[in-house]
Design an enzyme around this catalytic site. Structure first.
Site, PDB file in Angstrom:
ATOM      1  N   GLY A 138     -38.032   7.439  61.962  1.00 26.52           N
ATOM      2  CA  GLY A 138     -39.107   8.201  61.323  1.00 26.52           C
ATOM      3  C   GLY A 138     -39.601   7.446  60.105  1.00 26.52           C
ATOM      4  O   GLY A 138     -40.105   8.040  59.151  1.00 26.52           O
ATOM      5  N   ARG A 147     -43.240  10.651  55.838  1.00 29.38           N
ATOM      6  CA  ARG A 147     -43.140  10.817  54.383  1.00 29.38           C
ATOM      7  C   ARG A 147     -41.716  10.570  53.885  1.00 29.38           C
ATOM      8  O   ARG A 147     -41.494   9.762  52.978  1.00 29.38           O
ATOM      9  CB  ARG A 147     -43.605  12.236  53.994  1.00 29.38           C
ATOM     10  CG  ARG A 147     -45.102  12.411  54.086  1.00 29.38           C
ATOM     11  CD  ARG A 147     -45.503  13.865  54.081  1.00 29.38           C
ATOM     12  NE  ARG A 147     -45.114  14.507  55.341  1.00 29.38           N
ATOM     13  CZ  ARG A 147     -45.690  15.592  55.846  1.00 29.38           C
ATOM     14  NH1 ARG A 147     -46.651  16.178  55.198  1.00 29.38           N
ATOM     15  NH2 ARG A 147     -45.286  16.099  56.986  1.00 29.38           N
ATOM     16  N   THR A 202     -33.559  15.747  59.292  1.00 26.02           N
ATOM     17  CA  THR A 202     -34.533  16.511  60.067  1.00 26.02           C
ATOM     18  C   THR A 202     -34.027  17.925  60.316  1.00 26.02           C
ATOM     19  O   THR A 202     -32.839  18.119  60.595  1.00 26.02           O
ATOM     20  CB  THR A 202     -34.783  15.817  61.423  1.00 26.02           C
ATOM     21  OG1 THR A 202     -34.979  14.426  61.184  1.00 26.02           O
ATOM     22  CG2 THR A 202     -36.003  16.395  62.124  1.00 26.02           C
ATOM     23  N   PRO A 232     -29.234  19.958  55.687  1.00 21.42           N
ATOM     24  CA  PRO A 232     -30.505  20.671  55.674  1.00 21.42           C
ATOM     25  C   PRO A 232     -31.300  20.368  54.412  1.00 21.42           C
ATOM     26  O   PRO A 232     -32.515  20.503  54.394  1.00 21.42           O
ATOM     27  CB  PRO A 232     -30.102  22.146  55.698  1.00 21.42           C
ATOM     28  CG  PRO A 232     -28.701  22.168  56.183  1.00 21.42           C
ATOM     29  CD  PRO A 232     -28.088  20.872  55.753  1.00 21.42           C
ATOM     30  N   HIS A 266     -42.980  26.687  50.763  1.00 20.91           N
ATOM     31  CA  HIS A 266     -43.246  25.280  51.077  1.00 20.91           C
ATOM     32  C   HIS A 266     -44.743  24.999  51.189  1.00 20.91           C
ATOM     33  O   HIS A 266     -45.554  25.914  51.345  1.00 20.91           O
ATOM     34  CB  HIS A 266     -42.578  24.892  52.408  1.00 20.91           C
ATOM     35  CG  HIS A 266     -41.122  24.622  52.287  1.00 20.91           C
ATOM     36  ND1 HIS A 266     -40.183  25.627  52.326  1.00 20.91           N
ATOM     37  CD2 HIS A 266     -40.437  23.464  52.132  1.00 20.91           C
ATOM     38  CE1 HIS A 266     -38.975  25.095  52.195  1.00 20.91           C
ATOM     39  NE2 HIS A 266     -39.095  23.789  52.070  1.00 20.91           N
ATOM     40  N   HIS A 267     -45.075  23.708  51.235  1.00 18.45           N
ATOM     41  CA  HIS A 267     -46.438  23.244  51.523  1.00 18.45           C
ATOM     42  C   HIS A 267     -46.823  23.694  52.942  1.00 18.45           C
ATOM     43  O   HIS A 267     -45.955  23.838  53.803  1.00 18.45           O
ATOM     44  CB  HIS A 267     -46.486  21.713  51.406  1.00 18.45           C
ATOM     45  CG  HIS A 267     -45.545  21.022  52.347  1.00 18.45           C
ATOM     46  ND1 HIS A 267     -45.887  20.718  53.650  1.00 18.45           N
ATOM     47  CD2 HIS A 267     -44.254  20.625  52.204  1.00 18.45           C
ATOM     48  CE1 HIS A 267     -44.867  20.148  54.256  1.00 18.45           C
ATOM     49  NE2 HIS A 267     -43.851  20.083  53.395  1.00 18.45           N
ATOM     50  N   LYS A 280     -45.766  22.053  56.676  1.00 16.88           N
ATOM     51  CA  LYS A 280     -44.427  22.161  57.283  1.00 16.88           C
ATOM     52  C   LYS A 280     -44.543  22.890  58.615  1.00 16.88           C
ATOM     53  O   LYS A 280     -45.185  23.938  58.703  1.00 16.88           O
ATOM     54  CB  LYS A 280     -43.499  22.911  56.314  1.00 16.88           C
ATOM     55  CG  LYS A 280     -42.065  22.989  56.768  1.00 16.88           C
ATOM     56  CD  LYS A 280     -41.178  23.524  55.655  1.00 16.88           C
ATOM     57  CE  LYS A 280     -39.752  23.707  56.104  1.00 16.88           C
ATOM     58  NZ  LYS A 280     -39.143  22.488  56.641  1.00 16.88           N
ATOM     59  N   GLY A 318     -34.765  24.923  57.176  1.00 13.94           N
ATOM     60  CA  GLY A 318     -33.338  24.727  57.453  1.00 13.94           C
ATOM     61  C   GLY A 318     -32.483  25.111  56.255  1.00 13.94           C
ATOM     62  O   GLY A 318     -31.398  25.693  56.401  1.00 13.94           O
TER      63      GLY A 318
HETATM   64  N1  LIG Z   1     -32.962  17.378  54.551  1.00 15.40           N
HETATM   65  C1  LIG Z   1     -33.873  17.249  53.579  1.00 15.40           C
HETATM   66  O1  LIG Z   1     -33.562  17.181  52.386  1.00 15.40           O
HETATM   67  C2  LIG Z   1     -35.329  17.169  53.971  1.00 15.40           C
HETATM   68  C3  LIG Z   1     -36.315  16.984  52.981  1.00 15.40           C
HETATM   69  C4  LIG Z   1     -37.655  16.883  53.385  1.00 15.40           C
HETATM   70  C5  LIG Z   1     -37.973  16.971  54.731  1.00 15.40           C
HETATM   71  N2  LIG Z   1     -36.987  17.177  55.664  1.00 15.40           N
HETATM   72  C6  LIG Z   1     -37.252  17.217  57.095  1.00 15.40           C
HETATM   73  O2  LIG Z   1     -37.354  15.872  57.548  1.00 15.40           O
HETATM   74  C7  LIG Z   1     -38.221  15.812  58.685  1.00 15.40           C
HETATM   75  C8  LIG Z   1     -39.300  14.777  58.448  1.00 15.40           C
HETATM   76  O3  LIG Z   1     -40.142  15.217  57.380  1.00 15.40           O
HETATM   77  P1  LIG Z   1     -41.406  14.372  56.926  1.00 15.40           P
HETATM   78  O4  LIG Z   1     -42.094  15.164  55.890  1.00 15.40           O
HETATM   79  O5  LIG Z   1     -41.005  12.967  56.628  1.00 15.40           O
HETATM   80  O6  LIG Z   1     -42.267  14.393  58.293  1.00 15.40           O
HETATM   81  P2  LIG Z   1     -43.382  13.344  58.760  1.00 15.40           P
HETATM   82  O7  LIG Z   1     -44.191  14.076  59.798  1.00 15.40           O
HETATM   83  O8  LIG Z   1     -44.089  12.755  57.590  1.00 15.40           O
HETATM   84  O9  LIG Z   1     -42.546  12.173  59.454  1.00 15.40           O
HETATM   85  C9  LIG Z   1     -41.932  12.261  60.697  1.00 15.40           C
HETATM   86  C10 LIG Z   1     -41.965  10.880  61.306  1.00 15.40           C
HETATM   87  O10 LIG Z   1     -41.172  10.885  62.496  1.00 15.40           O
HETATM   88  C11 LIG Z   1     -41.834  10.089  63.461  1.00 15.40           C
HETATM   89  N3  LIG Z   1     -41.307  10.418  64.798  1.00 15.40           N
HETATM   90  C12 LIG Z   1     -41.677  11.400  65.641  1.00 15.40           C
HETATM   91  N4  LIG Z   1     -40.943  11.348  66.767  1.00 15.40           N
HETATM   92  C13 LIG Z   1     -40.095  10.301  66.640  1.00 15.40           C
HETATM   93  C14 LIG Z   1     -39.083   9.742  67.460  1.00 15.40           C
HETATM   94  N5  LIG Z   1     -38.811  10.242  68.686  1.00 15.40           N
HETATM   95  N6  LIG Z   1     -38.377   8.658  67.004  1.00 15.40           N
HETATM   96  C15 LIG Z   1     -38.652   8.144  65.778  1.00 15.40           C
HETATM   97  N7  LIG Z   1     -39.614   8.625  64.954  1.00 15.40           N
HETATM   98  C16 LIG Z   1     -40.311   9.704  65.368  1.00 15.40           C
HETATM   99  C17 LIG Z   1     -43.300  10.435  63.247  1.00 15.40           C
HETATM  100  O11 LIG Z   1     -44.159   9.467  63.850  1.00 15.40           O
HETATM  101  C18 LIG Z   1     -43.373  10.427  61.737  1.00 15.40           C
HETATM  102  O12 LIG Z   1     -43.640   9.129  61.236  1.00 15.40           O
HETATM  103  C19 LIG Z   1     -38.727  17.251  58.887  1.00 15.40           C
HETATM  104  O13 LIG Z   1     -37.905  17.916  59.832  1.00 15.40           O
HETATM  105  C20 LIG Z   1     -38.549  17.870  57.513  1.00 15.40           C
HETATM  106  O14 LIG Z   1     -38.422  19.272  57.564  1.00 15.40           O
HETATM  107  C21 LIG Z   1     -35.684  17.267  55.296  1.00 15.40           C
END
Ligand SMILES: NC(=O)c1ccc[n+]([C@@H]2O[C@H](COP(=O)([O-])OP(=O)(O)OC[C@H]3O[C@@H](n4cnc5c(N)ncnc54)[C@H](O)[C@@H]3O)[C@@H](O)[C@H]2O)c1
Length: 257
Positions: A11, A15, A80, A114, A143-144, A147, A153
């Protein structure tokens, strides 16, 4: 693991993934060896010898990514969301199979967090400690609006921890006389109500409301910037190799007493 921990980010174009790549590159003792995103296969070749794979992808892809990274011999740190008992159970079984026959302490580890934010982890921990002393408890997560999953989570994890603490303390169901409009009472997570707000301008916030007759305790945490998650992510990357099996929650690698 060698002294330098080699890290692959899944990923990487997202972001959180992009922020993680930058944090790994800036950290002592860590080396970024692979940036993987949608459309790329996750295997030993694309992981490029990574000791630890960090997954910040999408709920639909994260479990398959974890199994693929384990098959490639990497420890995994997962941020995630979208995990449930069934998917965690399948990862536990995979780890048991993978670690069968390895010397104690040398098996593969998966750490699913989470929330990597210290303020969020502390809020969850304090809420679980306080829960036994209150008749009512509800969780509000804010949240924004970009999401895609609700409730978050973190909120589910918080509610489940509150529910466990209530059960251990012998508390029954919370008072709630609602007869109509049940949909306005939020999601039910193990008997704890969770409300999700989506509002432009917000990042990630959580409030835990605990109530007794004549008193209220509010525990609130605010994550204003994704940078706040990086110390937790780097700690998890450094710790996961010494924790074989499945660990859920960053609180397990913090010394919280
Ligand atoms: N645990 C934490 O502290 C925390 C904090 C923020 C966000 N999150 C979670 O993290 C996840 C990602 O958030 P984000 O804001 O970066 O989302 P995002 O949409 O900006 O990024 C997700 C990325 O994953 C890629 N992707 C999709 N399918 C894929 C695959 N099969 N293999 C590899 N890459 C793939 C997408 O192309 C994208 O670049 C979300 O589930 C979010 O809720 C967790």
């Amino acid at each position: 693991m060698t002294d330098t921990i080699r890290v692959a980010v899944l990923g990487a174009a997202g972001r959180m993934g992009a922020q993680t790549c930058a944090a790994v590159e800036a950290a002592d003792g860590l080396e970024l060896v692979a940036r993987i995103d949608a459309g790329d296969t996750v295997d030993a070749s694309t992981l490029a010898g990574a000791d630890v794979a960090v997954d910040f992808t999408v709920p639909a892809a994260t479990e398959a990514n974890v199994h693929a990274a384990l098959d490639a011999g990497a420890h995994v740190v997962v941020g995630t969301t979208g995990w449930d008992d069934a998917s965690r159970g399948r990862v536990s079984e995979h780890l048991e199979r993978a670690n069968d026959g390895r010397p104690a302490g040398e098996g593969l580890g998966v750490l699913i967090a989470p929330n990597f934010g210290l303020s969020a982890v502390l809020a969850m921990t304090f809420a679980a400690k306080a829960a036994r002393y209150f008749e009512s408890a509800e969780v509000v997560e804010l949240h924004h609006p970009d999401k895609i999953d609700a409730p978050s989570g973190t909120a589910r994890h918080t509610a489940a921890a509150i529910a466990r603490a209530r059960t251990e303390a012998g508390l029954g169901a919370m008072p709630d006389a609602t007869e109509t409009g049940h949909e306005a009472r939020g999601a039910d997570v193990d008997g704890v109500r969770v409300h999700a707000v989506r509002l432009r301008g917000l990042v990630a916030h959580e409030e835990i409301l605990l109530g007794n007759a004549g008193e209220q305790l509010v525990i609130r945490q605010d994550s204003f910037d994704r940078a706040s998650f990086m110390p937790g992510v780097l700690l998890a990357v450094r710790e996961v190799g010494s924790r074989p099996g499945l660990t859920v929650g960053l609180e397990n690698v913090l010394d919280l007493g």
